[in-house]
Design an enzyme around this catalytic site. Structure first.
Site, short mmCIF file in Angstrom:
data_model
loop_
_atom_site.label_atom_id
_atom_site.label_comp_id
_atom_site.label_asym_id
_atom_site.label_seq_id
_atom_site.Cartn_x
_atom_site.Cartn_y
_atom_site.Cartn_z
N ASP A 1 0.15 -7.76 1.82
CA ASP A 1 0.58 -6.36 1.71
C ASP A 1 2.12 -6.29 1.71
O ASP A 1 2.74 -5.83 2.66
CB ASP A 1 0.00 -5.58 2.90
CG ASP A 1 0.17 -4.07 2.76
OD1 ASP A 1 0.53 -3.62 1.66
OD2 ASP A 1 -0.05 -3.36 3.76
N SER B 1 4.23 2.58 8.15
CA SER B 1 3.81 1.60 7.15
C SER B 1 5.00 1.03 6.41
O SER B 1 5.89 1.75 5.98
CB SER B 1 2.88 2.27 6.13
OG SER B 1 1.58 2.39 6.61
N HIS C 1 0.82 -1.21 0.00
CA HIS C 1 0.00 0.00 0.00
C HIS C 1 0.85 1.26 0.00
O HIS C 1 0.33 2.37 -0.17
CB HIS C 1 -0.99 0.00 1.18
CG HIS C 1 -0.39 0.31 2.50
ND1 HIS C 1 -0.09 -0.66 3.43
CD2 HIS C 1 -0.05 1.48 3.08
CE1 HIS C 1 0.41 -0.09 4.52
NE2 HIS C 1 0.43 1.21 4.33
#
Length: 469
Positions: A118, A222, A76
Site C-alpha cells: 500500500d 491514512s 489506497h
C-alpha cells in the site's frame, strides 16, 4: 472487509452533488484516518508530515516529504486531483506551502483486495519552498524489532467511537509499540456484539504492525508516517519505517494497527525517486556502477517541468498496432455514451474523481452504452480500459458486465466481474480486458449492472476502446 478510504462514513447514505450514493456498513476493516490517544505534537518536531487536501480544502489523507518534490503516501489514498500542504502544523492557519499534485505512481504490486504494498509516490508540480526537513526512509528489513517504540502522527478525528467525530486541526502524535507479524496475524476477537474478526491470512511480509494502550492511528491519517524518532528536535534524523494503512477497529485491544513496511519497498521507492525527482536525497546514492567507478544517473534539470520526465511508459505508437477508437472521461456529462434504463446518474465530481457516471440495479439493471462506433479499418482484436468503483455490491452474488455489439447485431456478453472475487467495494480499480468479434464495420460497448438490490451501484470514471490492426 473495507470501509471507504477517503470519506468518514457515519450513516448508511453519502450525499454527493447530483444525487445519493447508498452504502451499507457491514464490514469492519478500515483504512486509518485519525490519531487515537495521542497529544499535540511539539511544534516543528515532525515537519515532514504533510496533509493531502481535496480542491475544497478538506483533509483526506496524510503523507511524508521524502524529497523536495516527492511525497510518500498510501496507494489506497490515490486518485483525483488534490493539493499537498507542506509545513502547516495547524490546518486552520494559512501557513506552509500548498503544492498541486502533478503525478502519482502507485506500487506496481499494490493489491487493493488485501491492501498489500500500500504505497503511493506523489510527485509534486514543483519543489516545495517550505524550509522543512525531509524524512529518511528505512532500508533494513530487521528495523524495527518487536517491542520497539515507534511514533505515528496525523490530523483528524480523535474519538475512538465510529459514531462520534472530534476533529483536530493541530498535528497530533502518539507512541505505539511494534508487534511481530506472527503475533499480529494471530489477532482475533469480537468487534461489537456479534462480529468476530481475525487477521489470519491478512498480514504479509510487506506489512508492519504496532499497537498502544488505547492508542492508534485510525480514519485522515491514512498514508502518514510511522517513524523511529531520532534525537534531533527538527526531525532531521527520524527514520520512517511504515506508512499508515489499515486495521480492524481503532485502538482495539485485540487488533494492532497495520502499516506498509518501508523496507519492503525501499528499492522501488529509491529507483522511482532517483529517476523522477529533480533533487533526490543524497542518501539514495542515485548512481550506477560501470566497471569500478560510480557513474551519476542522469537526472532532469531542477528547472525543468516535472511533466518532461514523469512518463513511465511511452504512449502507444503506430508500431504498437493499437489504435484509439473511443476515449471518454465524462468531464462534460455522458459524452460518447448513453444511459439505458432508469437510475443512471451523472456526477460532475464524486469520490475524489471529476466526471463520473453511475449505473445500478433497479430490477432489470441500468446500463451505460456507447454510440455506434464506425471502424475505419479491420481490427483483429480490441481492448477496453476503464476505471470503476462499486458501492454496496454483495459478495458472491452481485456483478457487473461488459457487453459488445458488432454491426448492430445484438448484444453479446463479453466478461462479468463478480463482487469479492474480482473487486471489493469502496475503492477505485483500473481494469483492462481484450476481446475479439470477427470482421465488423461498427461496434458498441455496454456496461451492465447485474446485481440484486437498488442499493448496488457501479461508478465509471474513464473508458477507452482501442483496436489492434
Amino acid at each position: 472487509m473495507k470501509i471507504l478510504d477517503r470519506l468518514l462514513v457515519l450513516s448508511p447514505f453519502t450525499f454527493v452533488s447530483g444525487g445519493l450514493i447508498r452504502r451499507r456498513q457491514t464490514e469492519q476493516r478500515i483504512f486509518k484516518e485519525r490519531i487515537i490517544g495521542g497529544f499535540r505534537a511539539p511544534i516543528g518536531r515532525f515537519p515532514y508530515a504533510v496533509s493531502l487536501q481535496s480542491p475544497d480544502g478538506a483533509l483526506f489523507c496524510g503523507g511524508s516529504l521524502i524529497a523536495p518534490d516527492v511525497v510518500l503516501s498510501a496507494a489506497h489514498c490515490a486518485g483525483g486531483s488534490y493539493d499537498v500542504v507542506i509545513g502547516r502544523y495547524d490546518l486552520g492557519s494559512g501557513e506552509g506551502d500548498v503544492v498541486p499534485m502533478q503525478r502519482e505512481v502507485t506500487h506496481p504490486e499494490y493489491n487493493p483486495s488485501n491492501t498489500d504494498n500500500d504505497f503511493n509516490l506523489i510527485f509534486l508540480d514543483r519543489p516545495t519552498t517550505a524550509a522543512v526537513a525531509i524524512v529518511k526512509l528505512n532500508k533494513e528489513s530487521f528495523v524495527p524489532s518487536a517491542q520497539d517504540p515507534v511514533t505515528v502522527m496525523g490530523w483528524g478525528d480523535t474519538a475512538q467511537s465510529d459514531f462520534v467525530q472530534e476533529l483536530s486541526d493541530i498535528l497530533r502524535s502518539v507512541q505505539v509499540t511494534v508487534v511481530s507479524n506472527d503475533e499480529c496475524a494471530a489477532s482475533r476477537g469480537w468487534v461489537g456484539w456479534f462480529n468476530y474478526q481475525s487477521y489470519e491470512g491478512s498480514i504479509t511480509q510487506n506489512m508492519l504492525c504496532a499497537r498502544g494502550s488505547n492508542a492508534d492511528s485510525c480514519q485522515g491519517d491514512s498514508g502518514g508516517p510511522l517513524v523511529v524518532e531520532g534525537s534531533d528536535p527538527s526531525g532531521a534524523d527520524d527514520l520512517q519505517v511504515g506508512v499508515v494503512s489499515w486495521g480492524i477497529g481503532c485502538a482495539n485491544s485485540e487488533f494492532p494497527g497495520v502499516y506498509s513496511r518501508i523496507s519492503a519497498a525501499y528499492e522501488w521507492i529509491r529507483s522511482e525517486v532517483c529517476s523522477r525527482s529533480s533533487d533526490p536525497p543524497s542518501y539514495f546514492q542515485c548512481y550506477s556502477v560501470e566497471g569500478d567507478s560510480p557513474v551519476p544517473v542522469p537526472l532532469p534539470s531542477a528547472t525543468a517541468p516535472l511533466s518532461a520526465f514523469t512518463a513511465t511508459t511511452p504512449p502507444p505508437s503506430p508500431r504498437d498496432g493499437w489504435a484509439d477508437i473511443l476515449e471518454e472521461n465524462f468531464d462534460g456529462n455522458f459524452g460518447q455514451f448513453n444511459a439505458g434504463g432508469v437510475d443512471v446518474m451523472y456526477y460532475p465530481s464524486v469520490m475524489k474523481r471529476n466526471g463520473v457516471v453511475r449505473i445500478q440495479n433497479n430490477g432489470e439493471g441500468s446500463t451505460l452504452y456507447s454510440n455506434k462506433l464506425t471502424l475505419d479499418r479491420s481490427f483483429s482484436r480490441f481492448r477496453v480500459t476503464f476505471s470503476f468503483y462499486s458501492n454496496s455490491m454483495e459478495i458472491f452474488s452481485d456483478s457487473f458486465c461488459l457487453d459488445v455489439m458488432a454491426d448492430e447485431a445484438g448484444w453479446t456478453e463479453e466478461k462479468c466481474w463478480l463482487s469479492f472475487f474480482d473487486f471489493r467495494n469502496d475503492q477505485w480499480y483500473d481494469e483492462t480486458v481484450e476481446f475479439t468479434v470477427g470482421r465488423a464495420d461498427s461496434l458498441r460497448i455496454r456496461f451492465r449492472c447485474a446485481a440484486t438490490s437498488e442499493y448496488d451501484d457501479v461508478l465509471f470514471d474513464t473508458v477507452k476502446l482501442e483496436g489492434y490492426a
